[in-house]
Design a protein around this motif. Structure first.
Motif, short mmCIF file in Angstrom:
data_model
loop_
_atom_site.label_atom_id
_atom_site.label_comp_id
_atom_site.label_asym_id
_atom_site.label_seq_id
_atom_site.Cartn_x
_atom_site.Cartn_y
_atom_site.Cartn_z
N ALA A 171 42.30 34.67 49.84
CA ALA A 171 42.24 35.70 48.79
C ALA A 171 41.36 36.87 49.21
CB ALA A 171 41.73 35.08 47.49
N ALA A 172 40.23 36.55 49.84
CA ALA A 172 39.32 37.61 50.29
C ALA A 172 39.99 38.48 51.36
CB ALA A 172 38.04 36.99 50.85
N PHE A 173 40.73 37.84 52.26
CA PHE A 173 41.43 38.60 53.29
C PHE A 173 42.50 39.50 52.68
CE2 PHE A 173 45.13 39.01 56.06
CZ PHE A 173 44.56 39.66 57.15
N LEU A 174 43.32 38.95 51.79
CA LEU A 174 44.38 39.73 51.18
C LEU A 174 43.83 40.91 50.39
CD1 LEU A 174 46.66 36.80 49.94
CD2 LEU A 174 47.09 38.31 51.88
N ALA A 175 42.74 40.66 49.67
CA ALA A 175 42.14 41.74 48.89
C ALA A 175 41.55 42.82 49.78
CB ALA A 175 41.07 41.17 47.96
N ALA A 176 40.87 42.41 50.86
CA ALA A 176 40.26 43.37 51.77
C ALA A 176 41.32 44.24 52.45
CB ALA A 176 39.43 42.64 52.82
N THR B 288 55.46 30.91 40.91
CA THR B 288 55.22 30.43 39.55
C THR B 288 56.29 29.42 39.17
OG1 THR B 288 54.89 31.08 37.23
CG2 THR B 288 56.48 32.37 38.49
N PRO B 289 55.89 28.28 38.53
CA PRO B 289 54.54 27.88 38.18
C PRO B 289 53.76 27.40 39.40
CG PRO B 289 56.03 26.10 37.66
CD PRO B 289 56.89 27.24 38.11
N CYS B 290 52.43 27.41 39.29
CA CYS B 290 51.57 26.80 40.30
C CYS B 290 50.23 26.51 39.65
CB CYS B 290 51.40 27.69 41.53
SG CYS B 290 50.44 29.19 41.23
N PHE B 291 49.36 25.79 40.34
CA PHE B 291 48.04 25.49 39.78
C PHE B 291 47.29 26.80 39.59
CE2 PHE B 291 43.78 23.75 39.45
CZ PHE B 291 44.01 22.61 38.70
N ASP B 292 46.66 26.97 38.44
CA ASP B 292 46.18 28.29 38.05
C ASP B 292 44.99 28.78 38.85
OD1 ASP B 292 44.23 26.62 36.94
OD2 ASP B 292 44.11 27.72 35.05
N ASN B 293 44.31 27.90 39.61
CA ASN B 293 43.17 28.43 40.37
C ASN B 293 43.63 29.31 41.52
OD1 ASN B 293 43.98 26.41 42.26
ND2 ASN B 293 41.87 26.20 42.98
N LEU B 294 44.90 29.20 41.94
CA LEU B 294 45.41 30.11 42.96
C LEU B 294 45.42 31.54 42.43
CD1 LEU B 294 48.39 28.02 44.44
CD2 LEU B 294 46.01 28.14 45.21
N ALA B 295 46.01 31.71 41.26
CA ALA B 295 45.99 33.04 40.64
C ALA B 295 44.57 33.48 40.33
CB ALA B 295 46.84 33.03 39.36
N GLY B 296 43.73 32.54 39.87
CA GLY B 296 42.36 32.86 39.53
C GLY B 296 41.56 33.36 40.72
N LEU B 297 41.67 32.67 41.85
CA LEU B 297 40.95 33.07 43.05
C LEU B 297 41.44 34.43 43.56
CD1 LEU B 297 40.82 29.63 44.90
CD2 LEU B 297 38.85 30.91 44.03
N ARG C 297 42.92 36.85 41.85
CA ARG C 297 42.52 37.92 40.94
C ARG C 297 41.03 38.21 41.03
NH1 ARG C 297 46.29 35.77 35.92
NH2 ARG C 297 47.99 37.28 36.16
N ARG C 298 40.22 37.17 41.17
CA ARG C 298 38.79 37.37 41.25
C ARG C 298 38.41 38.20 42.47
NH1 ARG C 298 37.54 32.53 40.35
NH2 ARG C 298 37.35 32.80 38.11
N ARG C 299 39.19 38.08 43.52
CA ARG C 299 38.97 38.89 44.71
C ARG C 299 39.59 40.28 44.61
NH1 ARG C 299 34.96 37.31 48.27
NH2 ARG C 299 35.04 35.06 48.62
N GLY C 300 40.32 40.53 43.51
CA GLY C 300 40.87 41.86 43.28
C GLY C 300 42.30 42.05 43.74
N ALA C 301 43.01 40.96 44.05
CA ALA C 301 44.40 41.08 44.50
C ALA C 301 45.32 41.41 43.33
CB ALA C 301 44.85 39.79 45.17
N ASP C 302 46.33 42.22 43.61
CA ASP C 302 47.38 42.55 42.64
C ASP C 302 48.51 41.54 42.79
OD1 ASP C 302 49.01 43.85 40.81
OD2 ASP C 302 49.71 45.34 42.26
#
Length: 384
Positions: free
Chosen positions: A93-98, A107-116, A118-123
């Motif tokens: 996530a950090a790499f993709l956001a950077a 989707t569907p998937c375990f929600d921490n994937l989307a959470g991580l 988004r927290r890193r700022g990914a669209d």
């Protein structure tokens, strides 16, 4: 029951329940052969006091990929060890956001994937399973508003969705042609129902840029002593390694050596005897217990270590079912959070974890069966 912010909070509550069928970690008891491994813990610890980190990492990687049937990855040099799949995913996530890469997430998937992410700022862009399995994927990734990365979980938690070898090659080829970075979460790979073939060879032949997350924590009962491998295509390794260096130096050699022992056991006895038979037995017990209820398996031929169930009654949501079962001491997960882009769709589902001691699981099924027979809201006969 009040809707909680994420699935991990439901899992934290579930850990304290008498009958915890919430989290997807491997919580079955060690069998007699595996207990022979744990009897060697003092000796393993002593061995690791003088072992080189690089050599034990290489041994772990070689053994893991040998069991996974990924011959071309056994000596892959673009790999990083992480102490959990969540940490590896956060690095992704950090790499993709950077890199400011827009991400198409399954989707569907375990929600921490989307959470991580988004927290890193990914669209994020939702990518339904049916899109991945059809020609619609080409339209998405080759279109004018295409995401720069495609993030898949194979097999998918919670549905068990996976790709045949031909379908996998099609997805990889589309990503290679479109220049899409392919991210794959393979943390449930040892429960895949399409057999084993060398997926890393397909990735390397195609020239696609990729990031892959592997894990042991969903498979072997090691009390959450685990390791995740973050594997990258060669062109991405240096940048991802810099992020990795900011977070950790190494995974404990003791943990790696313990995991090698479990991996070798599964190589010798086979995954069915050492791991998968427990999941299959518990799935059969669950299906029998649910006969005639409003909870119906949503996926045919699912071999994943969780069961995704559809609620056929319009009167109950997943949160309602979670609350009803909590009164029985049984913890499961509601489906709404798995549909991170459209929770209302997921509100008609719940998820049961199957990697549990069969005796405990039988108690849960017995209690569940009694509730179905006596509780009008859970019986499909009443709904009819």
């Amino acid at each position: 029951m009040t809707r909680l912010p994420n699935l991990t909070q439901y899992e934290r509550i579930g850990i304290e329940r008498e009958l915890n069928l919430a989290d997807g970690h491997a919580r079955q008891l060690s069998d007699s052969t595996q207990r022979e491994i744990t009897a060697l813990l003092p000796a393993l610890y002593t061995q690791c006091e003088s072992v080189g980190q690089q050599s034990v990492e290489a041994l772990f990687q070689d053994t893991f990929y040998r069991l996974a049937g990924q011959q071309s990855a056994r000596t892959h040099t673009s790999t990083l060890m992480c102490y959990s799949a969540s940490l590896a995913t956060d690095l992704v996530a950090a790499f993709l956001a950077a890199e400011r890469i827009r991400v198409g997430l399954l989707t569907p998937c375990f929600d921490n994937l989307a959470g991580l992410l988004r927290r890193r700022g990914a669209d994020l862009v939702p990518v339904p399973e049916e899109t991945v399995a059809t020609d619609a994927l080409g339209s998405l990734l080759l279109g004018p508003d295409a995401p720069g990365a495609l993030f898949l979980t194979l097999p998918n938690n919670p549905t068990g969705f996976s790709l045949t070898p031909d379908a996998f090659e099609r997805v990889v080829d589309i990503c290679a042609v479109s220049g899409t970075l392919l991210v794959i979460d393979w943390t449930f790979r040892f429960f895949a129902n399409h057999g084993t073939w060398d997926q890393y060879a397909v990735l390397e032949r195609s020239g696609v840029r990729y990031l892959c997350v592997e894990d042991t924590g969903k498979t072997w009962p090691t009390l959450d002593l685990k390791c995740s491998i973050l594997a990258t295509s060669a062109s991405l390794f240096g940048r991802v390694e810099e992020l990795h260096n900011d977070l950790l130096l190494n995974v404990s050699p003791f943990v790696l050596r313990l995991l090698v022992a479990y991996l070798n056991d599964s190589l010798e006895r086979g995954l069915e005897s050492s791991v998968c038979h427990v999941v299959r037995l518990n799935r059969e017990m669950l299906h029998s217990a649910l006969d005639g209820s409003i909870l119906v398996p949503a996926s045919r031929g699912n071999s994943l270590s969780v069961e995704w169930l559809r609620i056929t009654s319009p009167a109950l949501t997943g949160i309602d079912v979670v609350a009803l079962l909590a009164e029985l001491g049984i913890a499961v997960l509601p489906g709404d959070h798995f549909h991170w882009d459209a929770p209302d769709i997921g509100s008609r589902f719940v998820r049961f974890a199957l990697a549990r001691d069969p005796e405990m699981f039988a108690r849960a099924c017995s209690r569940l069966r009694s509730a179905i027979d006596t509780h009008p809201q859970l019986s499909r006969r009443v709904e009819a």
